[in-house]
Design a protein around this motif. Structure first.
Motif, PDB file in Angstrom:
ATOM      1  N   PRO A 109       0.809  -1.241   0.000  1.00 53.68           N
ATOM      2  CA  PRO A 109       0.000   0.000   0.000  1.00 53.68           C
ATOM      3  C   PRO A 109       0.830   1.273   0.000  1.00 53.68           C
ATOM      4  CG  PRO A 109      -0.845  -1.578   1.611  1.00 53.68           C
ATOM      5  CD  PRO A 109       0.447  -2.135   1.117  1.00 53.68           C
ATOM      6  N   PHE A 110       2.006   1.261   0.637  1.00 51.38           N
ATOM      7  CA  PHE A 110       2.806   2.487   0.701  1.00 51.38           C
ATOM      8  C   PHE A 110       3.392   2.871  -0.656  1.00 51.38           C
ATOM      9  CE2 PHE A 110       3.257   0.828   5.141  1.00 51.38           C
ATOM     10  CZ  PHE A 110       2.460   1.799   5.728  1.00 51.38           C
ATOM     11  N   LEU A 111       3.329   1.971  -1.625  1.00 45.98           N
ATOM     12  CA  LEU A 111       3.819   2.278  -2.970  1.00 45.98           C
ATOM     13  C   LEU A 111       2.682   2.655  -3.921  1.00 45.98           C
ATOM     14  CD1 LEU A 111       6.632  -0.395  -3.340  1.00 45.98           C
ATOM     15  CD2 LEU A 111       6.810   2.008  -2.673  1.00 45.98           C
ATOM     16  N   ASP A 112       1.522   2.925  -3.363  1.00 46.99           N
ATOM     17  CA  ASP A 112       0.418   3.467  -4.141  1.00 46.99           C
ATOM     18  C   ASP A 112       0.812   4.840  -4.681  1.00 46.99           C
ATOM     19  OD1 ASP A 112      -2.707   3.411  -4.619  1.00 46.99           O
ATOM     20  OD2 ASP A 112      -2.227   5.401  -3.826  1.00 46.99           O
ATOM     21  N   ARG A 113       0.506   5.106  -5.943  1.00 48.09           N
ATOM     22  CA  ARG A 113       1.014   6.350  -6.538  1.00 48.09           C
ATOM     23  C   ARG A 113       0.386   7.594  -5.908  1.00 48.09           C
ATOM     24  NH1 ARG A 113      -1.125   6.882 -12.815  1.00 48.09           N
ATOM     25  NH2 ARG A 113      -3.224   7.628 -12.358  1.00 48.09           N
ATOM     26  N   GLU A 114      -0.895   7.509  -5.507  1.00 46.45           N
ATOM     27  CA  GLU A 114      -1.519   8.649  -4.828  1.00 46.45           C
ATOM     28  C   GLU A 114      -0.901   8.861  -3.446  1.00 46.45           C
ATOM     29  OE1 GLU A 114      -5.829  10.058  -2.975  1.00 46.45           O
ATOM     30  OE2 GLU A 114      -5.701   8.208  -4.152  1.00 46.45           O
ATOM     31  N   LEU A 115      -0.613   7.747  -2.762  1.00 41.39           N
ATOM     32  CA  LEU A 115      -0.004   7.866  -1.435  1.00 41.39           C
ATOM     33  C   LEU A 115       1.403   8.462  -1.548  1.00 41.39           C
ATOM     34  CD1 LEU A 115      -0.290   5.280   1.417  1.00 41.39           C
ATOM     35  CD2 LEU A 115       1.822   6.540   1.050  1.00 41.39           C
ATOM     36  N   ILE A 116       2.146   8.047  -2.547  1.00 46.93           N
ATOM     37  CA  ILE A 116       3.489   8.611  -2.747  1.00 46.93           C
ATOM     38  C   ILE A 116       3.411  10.114  -2.958  1.00 46.93           C
ATOM     39  CG2 ILE A 116       5.463   8.681  -4.323  1.00 46.93           C
ATOM     40  CD1 ILE A 116       5.049   5.667  -4.780  1.00 46.93           C
ATOM     41  N   ARG A 117       2.513  10.538  -3.821  1.00 47.95           N
ATOM     42  CA  ARG A 117       2.379  11.980  -4.070  1.00 47.95           C
ATOM     43  C   ARG A 117       1.987  12.722  -2.800  1.00 47.95           C
ATOM     44  NH1 ARG A 117      -0.109  10.455  -9.253  1.00 47.95           N
ATOM     45  NH2 ARG A 117      -2.138  10.605  -8.243  1.00 47.95           N
ATOM     46  N   THR A 118       1.076  12.131  -2.030  1.00 42.30           N
ATOM     47  CA  THR A 118       0.643  12.768  -0.785  1.00 42.30           C
ATOM     48  C   THR A 118       1.795  12.870   0.207  1.00 42.30           C
ATOM     49  OG1 THR A 118      -1.627  11.966  -1.071  1.00 42.30           O
ATOM     50  CG2 THR A 118      -0.960  12.611   1.154  1.00 42.30           C
ATOM     51  N   ALA A 119       2.527  11.767   0.386  1.00 40.85           N
ATOM     52  CA  ALA A 119       3.644  11.751   1.339  1.00 40.85           C
ATOM     53  C   ALA A 119       4.710  12.769   0.969  1.00 40.85           C
ATOM     54  CB  ALA A 119       4.242  10.354   1.406  1.00 40.85           C
ATOM     55  N   MET A 120       4.925  12.942  -0.328  1.00 40.37           N
ATOM     56  CA  MET A 120       5.986  13.851  -0.761  1.00 40.37           C
ATOM     57  C   MET A 120       5.512  15.300  -0.854  1.00 40.37           C
ATOM     58  SD  MET A 120       8.439  11.851  -0.652  1.00 40.37           S
ATOM     59  CE  MET A 120       9.790  12.819  -1.337  1.00 40.37           C
ATOM     60  N   ARG A 121       4.250  15.544  -0.603  1.00 39.77           N
ATOM     61  CA  ARG A 121       3.755  16.920  -0.414  1.00 39.77           C
ATOM     62  C   ARG A 121       3.994  17.393   1.012  1.00 39.77           C
ATOM     63  NH1 ARG A 121      -2.018  16.474  -0.838  1.00 39.77           N
ATOM     64  NH2 ARG A 121      -2.082  18.720  -0.509  1.00 39.77           N
ATOM     65  N   ILE A 122       4.241  16.437   1.910  1.00 40.37           N
ATOM     66  CA  ILE A 122       4.420  16.743   3.330  1.00 40.37           C
ATOM     67  C   ILE A 122       5.851  17.207   3.585  1.00 40.37           C
ATOM     68  CG2 ILE A 122       4.427  15.754   5.648  1.00 40.37           C
ATOM     69  CD1 ILE A 122       2.254  13.791   4.675  1.00 40.37           C
ATOM     70  N   SER A 123       5.990  18.268   4.340  1.00 37.80           N
ATOM     71  CA  SER A 123       7.317  18.806   4.651  1.00 37.80           C
ATOM     72  C   SER A 123       8.187  17.742   5.326  1.00 37.80           C
ATOM     73  CB  SER A 123       7.191  20.012   5.584  1.00 37.80           C
ATOM     74  OG  SER A 123       8.456  20.370   6.108  1.00 37.80           O
ATOM     75  N   PRO A 124       9.456  17.641   4.930  1.00 39.83           N
ATOM     76  CA  PRO A 124      10.348  16.683   5.602  1.00 39.83           C
ATOM     77  C   PRO A 124      10.544  16.994   7.085  1.00 39.83           C
ATOM     78  CG  PRO A 124      11.585  18.121   4.112  1.00 39.83           C
ATOM     79  CD  PRO A 124      10.138  18.364   3.840  1.00 39.83           C
ATOM     80  N   ARG A 125      10.226  18.220   7.518  1.00 42.61           N
ATOM     81  CA  ARG A 125      10.313  18.553   8.940  1.00 42.61           C
ATOM     82  C   ARG A 125       9.262  17.818   9.764  1.00 42.61           C
ATOM     83  NH1 ARG A 125      13.495  22.831  10.428  1.00 42.61           N
ATOM     84  NH2 ARG A 125      14.427  24.046   8.734  1.00 42.61           N
ATOM     85  N   LEU A 126       8.219  17.314   9.109  1.00 44.22           N
ATOM     86  CA  LEU A 126       7.207  16.517   9.803  1.00 44.22           C
ATOM     87  C   LEU A 126       7.554  15.029   9.786  1.00 44.22           C
ATOM     88  CD1 LEU A 126       3.941  18.283   8.555  1.00 44.22           C
ATOM     89  CD2 LEU A 126       5.274  18.737  10.632  1.00 44.22           C
ATOM     90  N   LYS A 127       8.673  14.710   9.177  1.00 36.87           N
ATOM     91  CA  LYS A 127       9.137  13.324   9.113  1.00 36.87           C
ATOM     92  C   LYS A 127      10.292  13.089  10.098  1.00 36.87           C
ATOM     93  CE  LYS A 127       7.664  13.195   4.289  1.00 36.87           C
ATOM     94  NZ  LYS A 127       8.031  13.035   2.863  1.00 36.87           N
ATOM     95  N   ILE A 128      11.231  14.024  10.133  1.00 38.59           N
ATOM     96  CA  ILE A 128      12.326  13.989  11.111  1.00 38.59           C
ATOM     97  C   ILE A 128      12.323  15.330  11.850  1.00 38.59           C
ATOM     98  CG2 ILE A 128      14.820  13.924  11.432  1.00 38.59           C
ATOM     99  CD1 ILE A 128      15.088  12.129   9.107  1.00 38.59           C
ATOM    100  N   ARG A 129      12.237  15.270  13.176  1.00 40.06           N
ATOM    101  CA  ARG A 129      12.140  16.521  13.946  1.00 40.06           C
ATOM    102  C   ARG A 129      13.436  17.329  13.877  1.00 40.06           C
ATOM    103  NH1 ARG A 129       9.105  13.100  17.786  1.00 40.06           N
ATOM    104  NH2 ARG A 129       6.937  13.794  17.744  1.00 40.06           N
ATOM    105  N   ASP A 130      14.579  16.614  13.974  1.00 44.47           N
ATOM    106  CA  ASP A 130      15.882  17.274  13.880  1.00 44.47           C
ATOM    107  C   ASP A 130      16.917  16.199  13.576  1.00 44.47           C
ATOM    108  OD1 ASP A 130      16.730  16.039  16.372  1.00 44.47           O
ATOM    109  OD2 ASP A 130      15.568  17.598  17.418  1.00 44.47           O
ATOM    110  N   ALA A 131      18.170  16.619  13.486  1.00 47.31           N
ATOM    111  CA  ALA A 131      19.230  15.691  13.109  1.00 47.31           C
ATOM    112  C   ALA A 131      19.481  14.617  14.152  1.00 47.31           C
ATOM    113  CB  ALA A 131      20.514  16.466  12.840  1.00 47.31           C
ATOM    114  N   PHE A 132      18.917  14.766  15.355  1.00 50.63           N
ATOM    115  CA  PHE A 132      19.163  13.812  16.437  1.00 50.63           C
ATOM    116  C   PHE A 132      17.909  13.003  16.788  1.00 50.63           C
ATOM    117  CE2 PHE A 132      21.914  17.509  16.853  1.00 50.63           C
ATOM    118  CZ  PHE A 132      23.158  16.911  16.752  1.00 50.63           C
ATOM    119  N   ASP A 133      16.879  13.118  15.969  1.00 50.67           N
ATOM    120  CA  ASP A 133      15.622  12.400  16.193  1.00 50.67           C
ATOM    121  C   ASP A 133      15.871  10.890  16.117  1.00 50.67           C
ATOM    122  OD1 ASP A 133      13.098  11.301  16.169  1.00 50.67           O
ATOM    123  OD2 ASP A 133      12.297  12.667  14.658  1.00 50.67           O
ATOM    124  N   PRO A 134      15.670  10.141  17.215  1.00 53.31           N
ATOM    125  CA  PRO A 134      15.980   8.708  17.190  1.00 53.31           C
ATOM    126  C   PRO A 134      14.873   7.861  16.557  1.00 53.31           C
ATOM    127  CG  PRO A 134      15.194   9.318  19.362  1.00 53.31           C
ATOM    128  CD  PRO A 134      15.255  10.600  18.549  1.00 53.31           C
TER     129      PRO A 134
END
Length: 548
Positions: free
Chosen positions: A411-436
């Motif tokens: 499911p994570f390789l669904d083309r609509e899901l990919i487009r949606t995920a990549m519209r999201i700022s990378p700051r919402l994926k990793i909080r900072d360089a030390f995010d474990p």
């Protein structure tokens, strides 16, 4: 799902070439088989029934079928009014596309018949252009070959979920796996068709053109609530379209957040699911998988790995995977065993959490990217890794699952899901360089779906580490070469480790051990005669450059 193959040549040749390739692919599709040769189609229940065919032609298509969609009428090759197709994969929006086709003579409910009829809507004598116009409408995973009796066109989905390989000269052959091409390739090289690419073969020319690529949207979601809402809608649709018509499915299950989220979504849809987990008895993956399954009410089957079991299975895994690199082989072992268990339980479809790490920055090295180059660079690296998934992971997983006639759905390789995920700022994926933890928006969705906090925020480990496979193979290698000398060898390996990490993953002993296994199973020459050796060399060169 199935295995496809065929040929086109300047002059007629025997259909038995296609039969031979189908026999080497029948593990991919044990339910039915069929061959097309210059306008004549043969369809049978068993590949062996095709051995007696006495027919010759310039163009041939073959398919060994795993029956999931379309019933008995979906046996291939399938012909429309002017075109004939063999298709490996699933077109998830085939019902919607069928509504656009004015063809009262359609004979089946198969997505493959819808596909060939849909391509015919654009066909006016130029088959390549017809396929190119049809591809943006297709929502699914696919590799297909279609002919109008004059030319042959191959196409592959834009993510590269379904593989197809070909020989780079005449006679031109193609197949779902390289092993089917070894006997027929002659002096030609075996190449893969890249994702989203179309290849047209006419009487005198082989042309390759870009067909369809996943669109790269701008980053436009910076708010966590907005991101969660958009992601949840896309994720739910991705799961729903992949589970349509299925009551029982398997899940490749590590106890990590990706497979847990997929399992939970399937559970919420009312599916009867069985989770399959593979690892050493004292490994982190098995312990976590059992804990999660117990807490969330998932049925689970576990297979404990031992050195003896791995030693027994390595020859058939290396033969199936067509590679001998340590990263690829180690990652293949749990998938191969899980798919075998899934087949034992009479499933035909198994779900996987593949793709979430690349979409939501799950790997530890993404912290380094943020620290050294910033969030824009992270976003670009995520796209790069998504585009490399087919060679890093997807082709391996396809071969491991299809070795047991199991269709993998991601499911994570669904083309609509990919487009949606990549519209999201990378700051919402990793909080900072030390995010474990990383994958923050992904983990927050898991909480929304009722997954406990300690499971949703479990730290990631590599599949081969969590299962204990890496140490077992190195132990086997040491035992194999005990008291013996060995030469350092170049193995064929892929993986994002080679793009990000500065340390060597393997040992010379382990590489020599896997090379020995590949030689004993006649797999070694695939690596040394294939274009992939060039790619592997580039990976290794990049690693050596970092080390020196």
């Amino acid at each position: 799902m199935c295995g496809i193959c065929g040929f086109i040549d300047h002059k007629p040749r025997s259909a038995l070439d296609t039969v031979d390739m189908l026999i080497r692919l029948r593990h991919r599709g044990p339910d039915q088989a069929g061959i097309y040769i210059d306008g004549i189609t043969f369809q049978v229940k068993n590949t062996d029934e095709l051995r007696g065919i006495d027919a010759n032609g310039r163009i041939s298509l073959g398919q060994s079928r795993l029956e999931i969609v379309g019933g008995k009428e979906g046996i291939q090759p399938i012909s429309g009014r002017v075109l004939t197709i063999v298709h490996n994969g699933e077109i998830y929006n085939y019902r919607e596309l069928r509504e656009l086709i004015d063809s009262p003579d359609m004979r089946s409910t198969s997505d493959s018949e819808v596909l060939v009829r849909f391509i015919e809507l654009f066909y006016g004598g130029n088959l390549l252009e017809a396929v190119k116009k049809a591809m943006p409408f297709l929502d699914g995973m696919y590799a297909f070959a279609v002919t109008d009796g004059k030319t042959l066109v191959l196409a592959r989905d834009p993510i590269g979920k379904k593989p197809v390989y070909f020989t780079d000269g005449f006679p031109f052959f193609f197949a779902s796996e390289r092993k089917a091409l070894i006997k027929v390739k002659g002096g030609n090289r075996i190449k893969r068709l890249p994702p989203g690419v179309i290849l047209e073969v006419s009487e005198n020319e082989i042309r390759v053109e870009r067909g369809y690529s996943i669109e790269k949207p701008p980053i436009e979601i910076n708010d966590m609530e907005e991101a969660l809402s958009a992601y949840e809608r896309a994720f739910d649709r991705a799961v729903r379209k992949r589970v349509s018509g299925l009551k029982r499915v398997g899940v490749l299950f590590s106890g990590g957040i990706d497979s847990v989220l997929v399992s939970r979504a399937l559970q919420l849809y009312g599916c009867d699911i069985t989770c399959y987990s593979v690892g050493s008895e004292d490994g982190d993956d098995i312990k976590m998988a059992l804990k999660v399954a117990r807490e969330l009410g998932f049925r689970i089957r576990v297979k404990y790995l031992t050195e003896e079991l791995i030693e027994e299975l390595l020859p058939e895994i290396v033969e199936a995977i067509e590679l001998n690199g340590l990263i690829q082989v180690e990652a293949a072992i749990p998938m191969y065993i899980a798919a075998r268990m899934c087949r034992e339980d009479n499933h035909k479809v198994m779900f996987t959490g593949q793709g979430a790490d690349e979409l939501f920055a799950g790997y530890s090295w993404y912290n380094d990217v943020v620290r050294e180059d910033g969030y824009t660079a992270l976003h670009l690296r995520l796209w790069e890794d998504i585009e490399n998934l087919y060679i890093d992971t997807l082709e391996r997983e396809d071969r491991m699952a299809m070795a047991h006639a199991i269709e993998l759905r991601a499911p994570f390789l669904d083309r609509e899901l990919i487009r949606t995920a990549m519209r999201i700022s990378p700051r919402l994926k990793i909080r900072d360089a030390f995010d474990p933890y990383r994958k923050i928006v992904h983990r927050e969705l898991a909480l929304r779906k009722g997954i406990p906090l300690d499971i949703a925020y479990r730290k990631k480990s590599r599949a081969q580490d969590g299962t204990g496979v890496h140490n077992m193979i190195e132990s086997l290698a040491k035992r194999y070469f005990k008291g013996k000398s060995f030469k350092r060898v170049n193995v064929l390996d892929y993986g994002s480790n080679y793009r990000y990490l500065d340390e060597e993953y393997s040992t010379p002993e382990a590489e020599a051990f896997l090379d020995e296994i590949a030689k004993r199973n006649n797999v070694w020459f695939l690596a040394r005669s294939d274009e992939d050796a060039i790619k592997a060399s580039a990976y290794q060169t990049n690693l050596l450059r970092k080390l020196t």
